[in-house]
Design a protein around this motif. Sequence first.
Motif, short mmCIF file in Angstrom:
data_model
loop_
_atom_site.label_atom_id
_atom_site.label_comp_id
_atom_site.label_asym_id
_atom_site.label_seq_id
_atom_site.Cartn_x
_atom_site.Cartn_y
_atom_site.Cartn_z
N ALA A 226 0.76 -1.14 0.04
CA ALA A 226 0.03 -0.06 -0.02
C ALA A 226 0.93 1.22 0.03
CB ALA A 226 -0.95 0.07 1.34
N CYS A 227 1.92 1.21 0.86
CA CYS A 227 2.82 2.40 0.96
C CYS A 227 3.58 2.66 -0.51
CB CYS A 227 4.00 2.32 1.82
SG CYS A 227 3.21 2.43 3.51
N ILE A 228 3.93 1.44 -1.17
CA ILE A 228 4.79 1.60 -2.53
C ILE A 228 3.50 2.28 -3.58
CG2 ILE A 228 5.67 0.10 -4.36
CD1 ILE A 228 7.06 -1.53 -2.29
N LYS A 229 2.34 1.77 -3.56
CA LYS A 229 1.42 2.06 -4.35
C LYS A 229 1.39 3.70 -4.31
CE LYS A 229 -1.42 -1.74 -5.42
NZ LYS A 229 -2.87 -2.49 -5.17
N LYS A 230 1.14 4.08 -2.93
CA LYS A 230 1.01 5.84 -2.61
C LYS A 230 2.25 6.24 -3.09
CE LYS A 230 -1.87 5.59 1.59
NZ LYS A 230 -1.93 5.83 3.07
N LYS A 231 3.30 5.70 -3.22
CA LYS A 231 4.84 6.46 -3.63
C LYS A 231 4.58 6.35 -5.10
CE LYS A 231 7.67 5.49 0.36
NZ LYS A 231 8.90 4.87 0.83
N LEU A 232 4.22 5.36 -5.64
CA LEU A 232 4.14 5.14 -7.01
C LEU A 232 3.08 6.30 -7.65
CD1 LEU A 232 4.88 3.69 -9.65
CD2 LEU A 232 2.84 2.24 -9.41
N THR B 261 2.35 9.13 -6.24
CA THR B 261 2.97 10.66 -6.14
C THR B 261 3.92 10.70 -7.00
OG1 THR B 261 4.46 9.70 -4.29
CG2 THR B 261 2.40 10.83 -3.64
N LEU B 262 4.68 9.62 -7.50
CA LEU B 262 5.89 9.62 -8.42
C LEU B 262 5.48 9.80 -9.85
CD1 LEU B 262 8.32 6.84 -7.10
CD2 LEU B 262 8.74 9.27 -7.01
N LYS B 263 4.15 9.14 -10.05
CA LYS B 263 3.62 9.27 -11.20
C LYS B 263 3.04 10.84 -11.51
CE LYS B 263 1.86 4.92 -12.35
NZ LYS B 263 0.77 3.93 -12.61
N GLN B 264 2.59 11.35 -10.30
CA GLN B 264 2.08 12.84 -10.47
C GLN B 264 3.27 13.77 -10.64
OE1 GLN B 264 -0.06 13.31 -6.72
NE2 GLN B 264 -1.96 12.47 -7.76
N GLU B 265 4.32 13.34 -9.72
CA GLU B 265 5.49 14.14 -10.12
C GLU B 265 6.11 14.13 -11.43
OE1 GLU B 265 8.25 13.08 -7.20
OE2 GLU B 265 7.17 13.97 -5.42
#
Length: 173
Positions: A130-136, A138-142
Amino acid sequence: MLYAFTPCGFTCVLLPTEACRQTSSPENVLNKVQANEEEERLNRELELTTKERNELTDRLLYVTGGSMSKSPYFRPNPFYENLKIKEKEVMSLLHNLDTKNIEHREKFQELKKEINFYRNLHSRLLMDQACIKKKLVTLKQESKELQRYLFELNQKDEDEQEKTSNLQTQQKV
């Protein structure tokens, strides 16, 4: 004649035979009454000796520690011996089952610990996922923002290049 076996020995009582052969007469009635009294007396004696024998048997059991096999008058009963053998077999089987039960309980406890470990591990992996999905996300948005920024920079750069090229062409003309 009347015979009776008692623990103390063999008892023989002589009953008058004439009483049986004669017809009913006052003498016969008297003999029958005496015979009945004698029979009652013998029955009481037999009851007393039986009671005494039972008490002596109980004492013998107490003295020998509950085992009649130590008694000199003991005759082994084959049914009892077979029953004792079966009891030993059953007790052995019961002991084996108890030890197996203990072993299986220990294995069960170990398996429970393993199950808990893997459940905890699975929970941690799900949380990490779940944390990795959230990071992913945010990284996609960035990444999209960076692409927009780069696109805009490219646009500005192209515009700048166009302006400079226009100026250069104007200056040449």
